[in-house]
Design a protein around this motif. Structure first.
Motif, mmCIF file in Angstrom:
data_model
loop_
_atom_site.group_PDB
_atom_site.id
_atom_site.type_symbol
_atom_site.label_atom_id
_atom_site.label_comp_id
_atom_site.label_asym_id
_atom_site.label_seq_id
_atom_site.Cartn_x
_atom_site.Cartn_y
_atom_site.Cartn_z
ATOM 1 N N ARG A 187 -13.314 -36.194 -10.883
ATOM 2 C CA ARG A 187 -12.250 -35.571 -11.669
ATOM 3 C C ARG A 187 -12.801 -34.302 -12.309
ATOM 4 O O ARG A 187 -13.843 -34.341 -12.977
ATOM 5 N N MET B 200 -15.148 -26.615 -18.454
ATOM 6 C CA MET B 200 -14.802 -27.675 -17.511
ATOM 7 C C MET B 200 -15.454 -28.973 -17.939
ATOM 8 O O MET B 200 -16.496 -28.976 -18.596
ATOM 9 N N ASP C 29 1.106 -28.718 -21.088
ATOM 10 C CA ASP C 29 0.283 -29.734 -20.441
ATOM 11 C C ASP C 29 -1.153 -29.221 -20.376
ATOM 12 O O ASP C 29 -1.433 -28.193 -19.762
ATOM 13 N N GLN C 30 -2.047 -29.955 -21.004
ATOM 14 C CA GLN C 30 -3.438 -29.536 -21.082
ATOM 15 C C GLN C 30 -4.297 -30.556 -20.344
ATOM 16 O O GLN C 30 -4.328 -31.733 -20.703
ATOM 17 N N ALA C 31 -4.985 -30.067 -19.312
ATOM 18 C CA ALA C 31 -5.873 -30.949 -18.566
ATOM 19 C C ALA C 31 -7.138 -31.266 -19.341
ATOM 20 O O ALA C 31 -7.793 -32.270 -19.094
ATOM 21 N N LEU C 32 -7.477 -30.398 -20.266
ATOM 22 C CA LEU C 32 -8.704 -30.574 -21.043
ATOM 23 C C LEU C 32 -8.378 -30.285 -22.510
ATOM 24 O O LEU C 32 -8.157 -29.139 -22.889
ATOM 25 N N ARG C 33 -8.326 -31.309 -23.328
ATOM 26 C CA ARG C 33 -8.005 -31.110 -24.739
ATOM 27 C C ARG C 33 -9.061 -31.683 -25.663
ATOM 28 O O ARG C 33 -9.522 -31.008 -26.570
ATOM 29 N N ALA D 170 -11.603 -31.295 -14.799
ATOM 30 C CA ALA D 170 -10.625 -30.743 -15.739
ATOM 31 C C ALA D 170 -11.127 -29.375 -16.183
ATOM 32 O O ALA D 170 -12.311 -29.199 -16.479
ATOM 33 N N MET D 171 -10.208 -28.407 -16.260
ATOM 34 C CA MET D 171 -10.609 -27.025 -16.525
ATOM 35 C C MET D 171 -9.603 -26.360 -17.449
ATOM 36 O O MET D 171 -8.408 -26.647 -17.407
ATOM 37 N N MET D 172 -10.117 -25.464 -18.320
ATOM 38 C CA MET D 172 -9.262 -24.650 -19.175
ATOM 39 C C MET D 172 -9.845 -23.245 -19.249
ATOM 40 O O MET D 172 -11.015 -23.086 -19.623
ATOM 41 N N ARG E 95 -14.325 -20.020 -18.191
ATOM 42 C CA ARG E 95 -13.629 -21.272 -18.468
ATOM 43 C C ARG E 95 -14.592 -22.323 -18.989
ATOM 44 O O ARG E 95 -15.816 -22.151 -18.951
#
Length: 283
Positions: free
Chosen positions: A205, A196, A241-245, A207-209, A194
């Protein structure tokens, strides 16, 4: 004529024809010529006619100055100048493809707490110092302005307003210091699973993808970004919904882009390179 049990000679047209297995038979007719007769009559040779000295010389066109020694087991390595080797390394100016930066060995204590044991760490990056340009400019401008204002108010014998100006300046400096600390704890992290982004001083905070969900990735560089070597990364995912874009002001975006893309599409190459580097370090 013989008895009934004795073979009799055939008569007629084929009476003079010999058996097919008679090797001495041959036609006497001059009009007939067997094209294979000379070849059959030619005796066979003992071999292809090779001579022990069949045109081979001990010095058969080889030059003694091509880097090979005349004595067996000796080899003279070719010599290269520094100019010929220039540009071959990762810091060189060659026209070939650039290599990615060396991988870090261990994550910092700030990042290690967010990684699970089976996850392979690939690197972490702070944002480019341009990320602090606005707070630093505000701090510098406030210092000049409030310093001039404090001096003017002192000459006017307005002590209460001077105190107010100093308190405002301290507040601006404290805000700038907060932004600097927030920049220091803001990290972009890459693993084999991933990407982050971790930030925040008091309120953290994360955020991860996952890399498997990344459908598209690009980075953008303005004219100033190309000059100062920073850019903005944009990650597209299959989810809504993207936490990290969008991640702004990442340093060395070309090298970081190669690192992420290689981890997404050629993870075996990364593992092979890491294994080779580890063997070289152990040696």
């Amino acid at each position: 004529m013989g008895g009934p049990t004795e073979p009799h000679e055939p008569r007629g047209e084929g009476a003079g024809r010999p058996r097919d297995d008679d090797p001495s038979f041959g036609y006497d007719d001059s009009a007939y010529e067997d094209p294979d007769a000379p070849r059959r009559r030619q005796p066979y040779s003992e071999g292809p006619g090779f001579s022990p000295d069949a045109g081979f010389s001990p010095d058969a066109g080889y030059d003694g100055d091509v880097g090979y020694a005349t004595d067996a087991g000796e080899y003279e390595a070719p010599n290269f100048t520094q100019e010929e080797l220039a540009g071959l390394g990762p810091e060189g100016g060659g026209s070939g493809p650039r290599r990615v930066l060396p991988l870090e060995d261990e994550p910092t204590t700030l990042v290690a707490r967010y990684l699970f044991p089976t996850e392979r760490y690939r690197g972490e990056w702070k944002r480019h110092w341009i990320h602090l340009s606005t707070p630093l400019l505000i701090g510098a401008g406030a210092t000049l302005l409030l310093g001039y204002l404090a001096g003017f108010l002192t000459r006017q014998n307005i002590d209460g307003m001077v105190t107010v100006a100093v308190l405002i300046w301290l507040g601006v400096v404290g805000w700038v210091a907060w932004r600097v600390f927030d920049w220091y704890f803001d990290r972009f992290i890459l693993t084999n699973k991933r990407v982050m982004v971790v930030n925040g001083i008091i309120t953290r905070r994360v955020a991860m993808m996952p890399l498997l969900r990344v459908t598209d990735m690009k980075y953008e560089q303005s004219a100033l970004g190309r000059t100062l070597n920073y850019g903005t990364f944009v990650l597209e995912s299959a989810g809504q919904d993207q936490a990290l874009r969008e991640v702004k002001h990442l340093p060395n975006p070309n090298e970081l882009y190669l690192r992420v893309v290689e981890e997404m599409y050629e993870p075996q190459a990364v593992e092979a390179r890491l294994g080779k580097d580890g063997d070289g370090d152990d040696a």
